[in-house]
Structure formats: C-alpha cells, structure tokens
Write an enzyme that holds these catalytic residues in place. Sequence first.
Site, PDB file in Angstrom:
ATOM      1  N   ASP A 183       6.370   4.473  -1.585  1.00  8.21           N
ATOM      2  CA  ASP A 183       7.828   4.511  -1.737  1.00  8.21           C
ATOM      3  C   ASP A 183       8.299   3.317  -2.564  1.00  8.21           C
ATOM      4  OD1 ASP A 183       8.735   2.202   0.095  1.00  8.21           O
ATOM      5  OD2 ASP A 183       7.492   3.365   1.462  1.00  8.21           O
ATOM      6  N   HIS A 210      -1.391   1.183  -4.498  1.00  3.58           N
ATOM      7  CA  HIS A 210      -1.865   2.566  -4.373  1.00  3.58           C
ATOM      8  C   HIS A 210      -0.992   3.552  -5.139  1.00  3.58           C
ATOM      9  CE1 HIS A 210      -4.144   1.496  -0.407  1.00  3.58           C
ATOM     10  NE2 HIS A 210      -4.771   1.101  -1.498  1.00  3.58           N
ATOM     11  N   SER A 261      -2.600  -1.556   8.906  1.00  4.26           N
ATOM     12  CA  SER A 261      -3.760  -1.564   9.806  1.00  4.26           C
ATOM     13  C   SER A 261      -4.874  -2.430   9.250  1.00  4.26           C
ATOM     14  CB  SER A 261      -4.286  -0.136   9.994  1.00  4.26           C
ATOM     15  OG  SER A 261      -4.819   0.369   8.772  1.00  4.26           O
ATOM     16  N   GLY A 317       2.936  -4.410   8.950  1.00  4.33           N
ATOM     17  CA  GLY A 317       2.796  -2.969   9.115  1.00  4.33           C
ATOM     18  C   GLY A 317       1.583  -2.342   8.475  1.00  4.33           C
ATOM     19  N   GLN A 323       0.829  -1.206   0.000  1.00  7.22           N
ATOM     20  CA  GLN A 323       0.000   0.000   0.000  1.00  7.22           C
ATOM     21  C   GLN A 323       0.863   1.255   0.000  1.00  7.22           C
ATOM     22  OE1 GLN A 323      -2.055  -1.722   3.608  1.00  7.22           O
ATOM     23  NE2 GLN A 323      -3.832  -0.739   2.677  1.00  7.22           N
ATOM     24  N   ASN A 324       2.177   1.075   0.102  1.00  2.71           N
ATOM     25  CA  ASN A 324       3.089   2.207   0.207  1.00  2.71           C
ATOM     26  C   ASN A 324       3.459   2.754  -1.159  1.00  2.71           C
ATOM     27  OD1 ASN A 324       3.046   1.643   2.944  1.00  2.71           O
ATOM     28  ND2 ASN A 324       4.968   0.512   2.914  1.00  2.71           N
TER      29      ASN A 324
END
Length: 262
Positions: free
Chosen positions: A96, A111, A183, A181, A93-94
């Site tokens: 970077d 994302h 949620s 990491g 989902q990051n």
Amino acid sequence: MKIVFFTGADMSEESGLPIFRGDGGVWNDIDYDKVATRKSWNGRRRGDVVDRRQAMLDFFNPLRRMILRHDPNVGHYIIADLENGCEVTVITQNGDDYHTRAGSSSVIYLHGEALKNASSANPYLSFPIDRDNPDIHIGDKAPDGSQIRPFVIYFDEDIDKKLWHQAAAAVKEADWLVVVGSSMKVYPAASLLGYVRDDCHVVVIDPDDIGLPEECYHGFIHIPEKASVGLWRLRELMAMYEPNNKYFKQFLSNGKSEQDNK
C-alpha cells in the site's frame, strides 16, 4: 539523528487492510503458491496460463481496491511527523501507499507497490494505474505488448537490487531501527536487520512476543502494543534518550531526559 522504520502488514491493519501471517492471516485460508508466486504467473504449462493468471488477479484486484478505499492511520502520520526532527527512512514490506500518503518522503517499497502496474516481460519497470478503473484484466497490455501484471514482488522473485542496496545502506547508518508490525519471517527482507550497527537503538513494536532474525544478535526494546499506540510510546522513549533533539522535548512526560532521571 537517523531513524529507519521497518514496517510490515500489521502497520496497515489499523487502516482496515488484512494481515497475511499469524492468527487471522490471509495465508491461513489461501494457498499463496497459487495466487502470489512467479511460477504460477509464468509457469511452463501454457494450456492453463489464462486460468492461473485469472486466479491471481481475482485475488489481487480486490486488495488493490481495498487499498484505495482506505487511508493511512495514526501510526503512518506519526512516522511522517518525525521528519520534523530527524532523518527518517521507511523500509516497508507493504504494497500500500499509506506511508507516502501520510507524508513520509523517503520510502523504500521493498516488495513493490500495489498501486502501480508492470509488464510480464519486465516486472521491475512500473507505470501508473487508472485509479478510477484499477482492476487488471486478462488481455490488458503493457506498453511493451506483454500482459499487464501488478508491480509487486511475488514469493519466488528477487527483490530489485537497487532497492536492496538502498535499504541495506539505510540500516547500516541508522541510529535507531524500529520494527513495526512485521513478523520478520519473510526473507530476504528480514536479513536486513543483520546490518544493524552495535551502537544502534533497536525497538520492536508488536503486541505479541517476538524475536529478531537469527542474523541479528542485537538487543532490543520491546513495546508490546499495536502500531499506532506503540509509535506514541516510541516518541516518549526517544525523548528520554535524545535530550538534545528539540523535536522530542514535547514528548517528555516529566520534562526530564534519561540522563536527568539517573
């Protein structure tokens, strides 16, 4: 043996990037509706479109510069190293690029990718940024003539269908699914866990108590650690359950597998 990692913001926190939810999260202090939604970028109120877009870029540009200043952490490299013994897919989902920088060869950026640009007219087509001059400015034009925007999925935008199908297929085939990491509160991404097979090993690495999304009725093993420490422990756990995989033998603490210890 196929492993799928599902990673969220806490995966990159150890690299120096901020988290967005929970204690100390960015969204506790900033209204995401104003800086991370399509309606704010493309809203019908044409009179203030420049101001709204400028506010979004004032939020995004420092994050992009931060990603460039920092590097992958130990956890990213552990995940990449697992390719020496397994087929590994990372669904992140990051925004970077740390998984790719660390050496992971199959990364699904669900994302979007913060180190790429897109056009406002076609936000699903990306093109490279100038890493020496990474900021986006009002008036910067994409090849199609529209305003450049970040190649990220805003809150009220749909995930690219091709990426979604790739992610769903990977989860369906996984022998191990490891959440690191995240949620698991951001949809539709969290609903991917509903595709987990009954015989799949599910592991959640998070220092806090956490549950799976309601779509997933699967039991799971919880490793209550930050990402890097939890991933070290994950390899030891996998070594116990996968005695025939030569890669994991180096991580057996007593030289015995789970079967041997029974």
